[in-house]
Design a protein around this motif. Structure first.
Motif, PDB file in Angstrom:
ATOM      1  N   ASN A   1       0.816  -1.218   0.000  1.00 58.74           N
ATOM      2  CA  ASN A   1       0.000   0.000   0.000  1.00 58.74           C
ATOM      3  C   ASN A   1       0.849   1.266   0.000  1.00 58.74           C
ATOM      4  OD1 ASN A   1      -2.463  -1.313  -0.066  1.00 58.74           O
ATOM      5  ND2 ASN A   1      -2.523  -1.533   2.152  1.00 58.74           N
ATOM      6  N   ILE A   2       2.098   1.126  -0.428  1.00 58.92           N
ATOM      7  CA  ILE A   2       3.004   2.265  -0.534  1.00 58.92           C
ATOM      8  C   ILE A   2       3.461   2.366  -1.983  1.00 58.92           C
ATOM      9  CG2 ILE A   2       5.219   3.216   0.192  1.00 58.92           C
ATOM     10  CD1 ILE A   2       4.781   1.707   2.885  1.00 58.92           C
ATOM     11  N   MET A   3       3.161   3.499  -2.599  1.00 56.41           N
ATOM     12  CA  MET A   3       3.522   3.739  -3.995  1.00 56.41           C
ATOM     13  C   MET A   3       4.758   4.631  -4.042  1.00 56.41           C
ATOM     14  SD  MET A   3       2.548   3.336  -7.239  1.00 56.41           S
ATOM     15  CE  MET A   3       0.811   2.980  -7.259  1.00 56.41           C
ATOM     16  N   LEU A   4       5.764   4.209  -4.789  1.00 60.47           N
ATOM     17  CA  LEU A   4       6.958   5.022  -4.988  1.00 60.47           C
ATOM     18  C   LEU A   4       6.702   5.931  -6.180  1.00 60.47           C
ATOM     19  CD1 LEU A   4       9.632   2.213  -4.537  1.00 60.47           C
ATOM     20  CD2 LEU A   4       8.713   3.771  -2.808  1.00 60.47           C
ATOM     21  N   SER A   5       6.681   7.212  -5.941  1.00 58.24           N
ATOM     22  CA  SER A   5       6.296   8.162  -6.980  1.00 58.24           C
ATOM     23  C   SER A   5       7.509   8.744  -7.685  1.00 58.24           C
ATOM     24  CB  SER A   5       5.469   9.299  -6.362  1.00 58.24           C
ATOM     25  OG  SER A   5       5.190  10.268  -7.330  1.00 58.24           O
ATOM     26  N   PRO A   6       7.671   8.460  -8.977  1.00 53.86           N
ATOM     27  CA  PRO A   6       8.812   9.014  -9.703  1.00 53.86           C
ATOM     28  C   PRO A   6       8.700  10.528  -9.901  1.00 53.86           C
ATOM     29  CG  PRO A   6       7.365   7.845 -11.217  1.00 53.86           C
ATOM     30  CD  PRO A   6       6.833   7.621  -9.828  1.00 53.86           C
ATOM     31  N   VAL A   7       7.500  11.080  -9.864  1.00 55.76           N
ATOM     32  CA  VAL A   7       7.325  12.528 -10.056  1.00 55.76           C
ATOM     33  C   VAL A   7       7.537  13.310  -8.763  1.00 55.76           C
ATOM     34  CG1 VAL A   7       5.770  12.265 -12.021  1.00 55.76           C
ATOM     35  CG2 VAL A   7       4.821  12.437  -9.725  1.00 55.76           C
ATOM     36  N   MET A   8       7.755  12.610  -7.645  1.00 53.59           N
ATOM     37  CA  MET A   8       7.968  13.278  -6.360  1.00 53.59           C
ATOM     38  C   MET A   8       9.366  13.001  -5.813  1.00 53.59           C
ATOM     39  SD  MET A   8       4.216  12.601  -4.613  1.00 53.59           S
ATOM     40  CE  MET A   8       4.775  13.005  -2.978  1.00 53.59           C
ATOM     41  N   ASN A   9      10.344  12.856  -6.695  1.00 57.69           N
ATOM     42  CA  ASN A   9      11.735  12.631  -6.289  1.00 57.69           C
ATOM     43  C   ASN A   9      11.911  11.461  -5.332  1.00 57.69           C
ATOM     44  OD1 ASN A   9      13.077  14.520  -7.799  1.00 57.69           O
ATOM     45  ND2 ASN A   9      12.853  16.138  -6.283  1.00 57.69           N
ATOM     46  N   GLY A  10      11.202  10.385  -5.561  1.00 57.22           N
ATOM     47  CA  GLY A  10      11.363   9.195  -4.739  1.00 57.22           C
ATOM     48  C   GLY A  10      10.558   9.180  -3.463  1.00 57.22           C
ATOM     49  N   GLU A  11       9.760  10.226  -3.212  1.00 57.43           N
ATOM     50  CA  GLU A  11       8.885  10.195  -2.048  1.00 57.43           C
ATOM     51  C   GLU A  11       7.814   9.132  -2.279  1.00 57.43           C
ATOM     52  OE1 GLU A  11       7.276  13.718  -0.157  1.00 57.43           O
ATOM     53  OE2 GLU A  11       8.756  14.924  -1.229  1.00 57.43           O
ATOM     54  N   ALA A  12       7.171   8.739  -1.220  1.00 53.45           N
ATOM     55  CA  ALA A  12       6.150   7.701  -1.307  1.00 53.45           C
ATOM     56  C   ALA A  12       4.771   8.289  -1.055  1.00 53.45           C
ATOM     57  CB  ALA A  12       6.441   6.607  -0.295  1.00 53.45           C
TER      58      ALA A  12
END
Length: 192
Positions: A148-159
């Protein structure tokens, strides 16, 4: 059987595909007229357990809780509504569509995160949880596991924390949702 079919319209959204379903909910990927993607979670009202319904408003609790969320590390609420279907009234809500990889999938295919990545993911999830816990009344996600944790490429690696199926207020050991599918290592102690 899916209630919505590919290319069905729900308000201003067009159904792309069914993602997952259980006995009373279905989750779809939908798009708007501009081609932007969103998630739509549909609840079949006559199948939703009564403990998941706000008795004053008759709205599914998850929808009401989701309407309160506005944080960069949490899947954001976009809108909600209801539709009539041959299976009865259905309530739904729309959230932004998170693109990226699921943490559990990333670990399985890429291996462990490096220390810098892990700290960024952990910090962003804690920021999202702090926001939920500061709400009045406090909200608990109750299912903070790697799926249930998405690694967001558009948020500099934030989840981004996703899946609000177990979102609830603190309920002193009497949860208002099914706990049979929860891993005890990941659910909120405030609820259990």
């Amino acid at each position: 059987m899916a209630i919505l079919q590919n290319n069905d319209r729900v308000g201003e959204y067009v159904v792309q595909n069914l993602i997952k379903a259980n006995r009373y909910t279905e989750t779809y990927r939908v798009k708007d007229a501009d081609g932007n993607l969103y998630f739509l979670k549909l609840f079949v009202a006559n199948k939703v357990p009564s403990k998941l319904i706000n008795q004053k408003t008759q709205q599914v609790n998850e929808i009401g809780y989701c309407q309160q969320i506005d944080h960069r590390n949490l899947m954001a609420y976009v809108g909600s509504g209801q539709i009539e279907h041959e299976s009865g009234l259905c309530q739904y809500y729309i959230t932004n569509y998170c693109q990226g990889s699921i943490l559990s999938d990333h670990i399985q295919t890429q291996g462990r995160l490096c220390e810098e990545q892990a700290l960024k993911v952990f910090s962003s999830i804690l920021c999202g949880l702090q926001y939920l816990h500061a709400k009045v009344p406090a909200l608990c996600h109750n299912d903070v596991d790697p799926s249930n944790i998405m690694l967001s490429p558009v948020m500099n690696g934030e989840a981004v924390l996703i899946d609000y199926g177990h979102l609830s207020t603190v309920c002193g050991g009497i949860p208002h949702f099914d706990t049979s599918d929860l891993d005890p290592h990941y659910h909120g102690k405030e609820t259990m």
